[in-house]
Every structure is written in structure tokens, then in C-alpha cells.
Motif scaffolding. Structure first.
Motif, PDB file in Angstrom:
ATOM      1  N   PRO A 172       4.327   7.761   1.801  1.00 56.72           N
ATOM      2  CA  PRO A 172       3.480   8.923   1.494  1.00 56.72           C
ATOM      3  C   PRO A 172       4.160  10.045   0.738  1.00 56.72           C
ATOM      4  O   PRO A 172       3.473  10.906   0.169  1.00 56.72           O
ATOM      5  CB  PRO A 172       3.027   9.395   2.889  1.00 56.72           C
ATOM      6  CG  PRO A 172       4.064   8.872   3.833  1.00 56.72           C
ATOM      7  CD  PRO A 172       4.502   7.570   3.250  1.00 56.72           C
ATOM      8  N   TRP A 207       0.313   7.576   8.896  1.00 55.55           N
ATOM      9  CA  TRP A 207      -0.298   7.816  10.204  1.00 55.55           C
ATOM     10  C   TRP A 207       0.718   7.731  11.341  1.00 55.55           C
ATOM     11  O   TRP A 207       0.468   8.266  12.427  1.00 55.55           O
ATOM     12  CB  TRP A 207      -1.417   6.799  10.477  1.00 55.55           C
ATOM     13  CG  TRP A 207      -2.390   6.588   9.367  1.00 55.55           C
ATOM     14  CD1 TRP A 207      -2.854   5.396   8.907  1.00 55.55           C
ATOM     15  CD2 TRP A 207      -3.058   7.584   8.570  1.00 55.55           C
ATOM     16  NE1 TRP A 207      -3.742   5.569   7.880  1.00 55.55           N
ATOM     17  CE2 TRP A 207      -3.887   6.904   7.655  1.00 55.55           C
ATOM     18  CE3 TRP A 207      -3.022   8.983   8.538  1.00 55.55           C
ATOM     19  CZ2 TRP A 207      -4.664   7.573   6.728  1.00 55.55           C
ATOM     20  CZ3 TRP A 207      -3.798   9.647   7.602  1.00 55.55           C
ATOM     21  CH2 TRP A 207      -4.620   8.948   6.717  1.00 55.55           C
ATOM     22  N   LEU A 228       0.249   3.804   1.404  1.00 53.37           N
ATOM     23  CA  LEU A 228       0.194   4.391   2.740  1.00 53.37           C
ATOM     24  C   LEU A 228       1.580   4.367   3.372  1.00 53.37           C
ATOM     25  O   LEU A 228       1.910   5.211   4.200  1.00 53.37           O
ATOM     26  CB  LEU A 228      -0.793   3.601   3.607  1.00 53.37           C
ATOM     27  CG  LEU A 228      -1.110   4.124   5.001  1.00 53.37           C
ATOM     28  CD1 LEU A 228      -1.838   5.457   4.927  1.00 53.37           C
ATOM     29  CD2 LEU A 228      -1.941   3.109   5.774  1.00 53.37           C
ATOM     30  N   ARG A 244      -3.202   4.045  -1.978  1.00 55.91           N
ATOM     31  CA  ARG A 244      -3.887   4.736  -0.876  1.00 55.91           C
ATOM     32  C   ARG A 244      -3.291   6.144  -0.766  1.00 55.91           C
ATOM     33  O   ARG A 244      -2.777   6.557   0.257  1.00 55.91           O
ATOM     34  CB  ARG A 244      -3.680   3.948   0.416  1.00 55.91           C
ATOM     35  CG  ARG A 244      -4.250   4.587   1.695  1.00 55.91           C
ATOM     36  CD  ARG A 244      -5.733   4.801   1.623  1.00 55.91           C
ATOM     37  NE  ARG A 244      -6.292   5.162   2.930  1.00 55.91           N
ATOM     38  CZ  ARG A 244      -7.178   6.131   3.107  1.00 55.91           C
ATOM     39  NH1 ARG A 244      -7.598   6.844   2.080  1.00 55.91           N
ATOM     40  NH2 ARG A 244      -7.654   6.391   4.304  1.00 55.91           N
ATOM     41  N   LEU A 262      -4.996  11.866  -0.767  1.00 61.47           N
ATOM     42  CA  LEU A 262      -5.766  10.650  -0.541  1.00 61.47           C
ATOM     43  C   LEU A 262      -6.991  10.539  -1.447  1.00 61.47           C
ATOM     44  O   LEU A 262      -7.510   9.437  -1.642  1.00 61.47           O
ATOM     45  CB  LEU A 262      -6.206  10.576   0.926  1.00 61.47           C
ATOM     46  CG  LEU A 262      -5.075  10.514   1.959  1.00 61.47           C
ATOM     47  CD1 LEU A 262      -5.643  10.371   3.363  1.00 61.47           C
ATOM     48  CD2 LEU A 262      -4.112   9.376   1.663  1.00 61.47           C
ATOM     49  N   GLU A 291       0.749  -3.408   4.413  1.00 66.88           N
ATOM     50  CA  GLU A 291       0.203  -2.110   4.785  1.00 66.88           C
ATOM     51  C   GLU A 291       1.070  -1.509   5.895  1.00 66.88           C
ATOM     52  O   GLU A 291       0.843  -1.739   7.082  1.00 66.88           O
ATOM     53  CB  GLU A 291      -1.254  -2.222   5.235  1.00 66.88           C
ATOM     54  CG  GLU A 291      -1.901  -0.851   5.392  1.00 66.88           C
ATOM     55  CD  GLU A 291      -3.306  -0.915   5.944  1.00 66.88           C
ATOM     56  OE1 GLU A 291      -4.180  -0.228   5.395  1.00 66.88           O
ATOM     57  OE2 GLU A 291      -3.525  -1.647   6.930  1.00 66.88           O
ATOM     58  N   SER A 351     -11.573   6.430   1.450  1.00 62.25           N
ATOM     59  CA  SER A 351     -11.794   6.721   2.868  1.00 62.25           C
ATOM     60  C   SER A 351     -13.272   6.624   3.231  1.00 62.25           C
ATOM     61  O   SER A 351     -13.660   6.989   4.344  1.00 62.25           O
ATOM     62  CB  SER A 351     -11.295   8.134   3.204  1.00 62.25           C
ATOM     63  OG  SER A 351      -9.915   8.266   2.938  1.00 62.25           O
ATOM     64  N   GLU A 400       1.942   1.601   7.874  1.00 57.52           N
ATOM     65  CA  GLU A 400       1.157   2.814   8.122  1.00 57.52           C
ATOM     66  C   GLU A 400       2.032   4.036   8.396  1.00 57.52           C
ATOM     67  O   GLU A 400       1.852   4.749   9.386  1.00 57.52           O
ATOM     68  CB  GLU A 400       0.171   2.563   9.254  1.00 57.52           C
ATOM     69  CG  GLU A 400      -0.844   1.480   8.910  1.00 57.52           C
ATOM     70  CD  GLU A 400      -2.015   1.447   9.855  1.00 57.52           C
ATOM     71  OE1 GLU A 400      -1.958   2.087  10.923  1.00 57.52           O
ATOM     72  OE2 GLU A 400      -3.005   0.775   9.530  1.00 57.52           O
ATOM     73  N   SER A 412       0.837  -1.188   0.000  1.00 51.12           N
ATOM     74  CA  SER A 412       0.000   0.000   0.000  1.00 51.12           C
ATOM     75  C   SER A 412       0.874   1.241   0.000  1.00 51.12           C
ATOM     76  O   SER A 412       1.871   1.310   0.731  1.00 51.12           O
ATOM     77  CB  SER A 412      -0.906   0.005   1.232  1.00 51.12           C
ATOM     78  OG  SER A 412      -1.512   1.272   1.398  1.00 51.12           O
TER      79      SER A 412
END
Length: 302
Positions: free
Chosen positions: A43, A280, A40, A65, A71, A275, A104, A277, A38
Motif C-alpha cells: 500500500p 488491512w 493491496l 487495488r 483506493l 492477494e 470497492s 492483505e 494485488s
């Protein structure tokens, strides 16, 4: 049998025996798992950098993503009417596939204006996925608000999935509900998926999202939900004082080995999608380390 023919027979017999031993040792019958990651996890990368790392690290696909923190994929220049054909060619030329678009969109909202905005986003992503020959669009369940009856919330999620499935009907796109947010109990997800059975509806099994809260074993989850699982999210973490600390695959507490075993033995043919992250959790390892690590680390589970 003449001496020459006997020698030829023995030579061929030994050759076939050696080949059989080699095939056994290399296990040629084992199918290579399909791997994706992903965006994600990266970024800040450009689309070209995403493709470069995918190719260099033997990934088969990419789950989009966001690109450079945008996004809403329908606003990414790579997917504009002017550029989308070039983008598709780049992906194909690199022998890759865009395997999922991560929207989302949340399906739990009762407020009509919020609900319409969420469903409209999912529909825009379905339209984009069709243009990209991408099979899946991810949506979230996502919450069980205290001011709503749980049964009513589940009904909203089910109706949302069926509406989106009907919207995708006639295309090669399916809408996948991710096990996410507060909707992560196997029985709850089973109730939703049974009530929203549709050719264009399925689910994403995020192993850590479920296990970290419910502690339901992957074997239990798979037995319940396997007819609906079309895509997976793979990540690992340690739970420290009730909070997740993400680590590279195989360094954490997540029962990854058990999950992959039940998927593989159950005949799962979809992607094992990493994935990471990073968007985040900026404190975790950089994508230049994590994304190359995943294909190497997951090998030991097959």
C-alpha cells in the motif's frame, strides 16, 4: 551404408535421443502459469516501485487495488488524462499487463442512493479499465443483511451484475464478482452466476475467502463454478481461534495444492493473483518479503 554414413546416422540418433531425454526431464510442454499480485499487498509503494518488483520477480501482470492507499483509482494521478498514456507505456515497456482493477463496489444494497453510488463507482472503473486495456473489474456481492430477505438480496446482486455487464458491452472489459463477504457458499454463487450469465460477466475465485468459512473443498467449488471463473486470488493463512493469521504461501492451512491442481487440470488459463492483505493487516510480512516469495513458492504446485 558406408562407414561414414553409419557414423553420422549413429551420431544423429544419439543426439535426438539425448534431446528427447532433456525435453522429458525439463517438461517443456508444461505451460508457465500466469502470475500477478494485488497492490493491496504494497500500500505504500509508488507505481514505479510496483513495476520494479513485478519485473524483478518474474510476474506477468499487476492487479491494481489502490496506489499509495488511494483506493479510488479514478483519482490516482497515474491514471489522469494527462498521465494515463505514460502509465500505459511504462507497463508495456516492462512487458507487463494490468490484469484487474479492484473496485470497492458492493451490489447487495437496497437503498436506492447507496445502490446508485456503488454502481456508479463500478462504471467509472469499467471506463478506466477500457482506457488501460485491462480486461477485468472486480466488484463485491457483498453482504446478506438481516433486515433483507436473502432472495431479494441475491436478486439485487444479479440485477447489478447484469446492469454492469450491459454497461461494459462493446468493450473488452468484463465485470467479475469476487467470492467475498457473506456470499461465499458455492451453491449461492452458482445461483447468482447462472442468473447473470452475460458475455461481460464472470467471477473471481478467492480460494481462502470461501474455504475458511464454508470448508467446501476446492474440488467441490471448482466443479460447481468453473464455467464462470476468469481470475483467482491466492493467499494462505492459519485459522487461530476463529481468526485468520496470514502467512506466506504454503505455510498455512489453506488447501492451495488442491485448488491449483483442479484449476490447472481443468484448463484454467487466467492469472494466479497473489492477494497479500497488507493494507488491512499491517502486522503481516512486509511486501519486500512477501511479493518476491510468491513466485518461488507457487512453483512447487505445478
Amino acid at each position: 551404408m558406408t562407414p561414414n554414413s553409419r557414423r553420422t546416422f549413429l551420431k544423429n540418433t544419439l543426439a535426438f535421443a539425448s534431446l528427447a531425454m532433456l525435453e522429458t526431464s525439463l517438461d517443456f510442454k508444461k505451460v508457465k502459469p500466469l502470475l500477478s499480485f494485488s497492490t493491496l499487498g504494497c500500500p505504500n509503494w509508488s507505481f514505479d516501485t510496483i513495476l520494479k518488483y513485478a519485473v524483478e520477480n518474474a510476474y506477468d501482470g499487476i492487479e491494481i487495488r489502490g496506489i499509495q492507499k488511494q483506493l479510488d483509482l479514478t483519482k490516482c494521478p497515474e491514471f489522469s488524462a494527462l498521465n494515463i498514456a505514460t502509465t500505459k507505456k511504462k507497463v508495456a515497456d516492462n512487458k507487463l499487463k494490468i490484469v484487474d482493477l479492484g473496485s470497492s463496489a458492493e451490489l447487495h444494497h437496497a437503498d436506492l442512493s447507496k445502490r446508485k453510488a456503488q454502481l456508479d463507482e463500478a462504471k467509472r472503473f469499467i471506463d478506466l479499465a477500457a482506457k488501460l486495456d485491462c480486461p477485468f473489474v472486480r466488484v463485491f456481492p457483498n453482504d446478506l443483511p438481516k433486515d433483507q430477505n436473502d432472495g431479494e438480496t441475491l436478486d439485487l446482486i444479479i440485477k447489478g451484475l447484469l446492469e454492469l455487464g450491459d454497461y461494459a458491452k462493446g468493450s473488452s472489459v468484463s465485470v467479475l464478482l469476487e467470492s467475498h463477504g457473506k456470499v461465499i457458499q458455492a451453491d449461492t454463487l452458482l445461483k447468482i452466476m447462472k442468473a447473470s450469465e452475460h458475455p461481460n460477466v464472470g467471477m473471481i475465485w478467492d480460494i481462502f475467502n470461501m474455504w475458511s468459512i464454508t470448508k467446501e473443498s476446492p474440488t467441490f467449488v471448482y466443479q460447481k463454478l468453473h464455467p464462470y471463473i476468469r481470475h483467482t486470488h491466492i493467499k494462505d493463512a492459519n485459522l487461530v481461534n476463529g481468526k485468520e493469521e496470514y502467512v506466506l504461501l504454503g505455510r498455512g492451512e489453506t488447501p492451495i495444492a488442491e485448488a491449483i491442481k483442479v484449476l490447472f487440470k481443468g484448463g484454467y488459463k487466467g492469472y494466479y493473483s497473489f492477494e497479500w492483505e497488507k493494507l488491512w493487516h499491517p502486522e503481516i510480512q512486509e511486501p519486500e518479503i512477501a511479493i518476491p516469495d510468491f513466485p518461488m513458492s507457487i512453483k512447487k504446485y505445478f
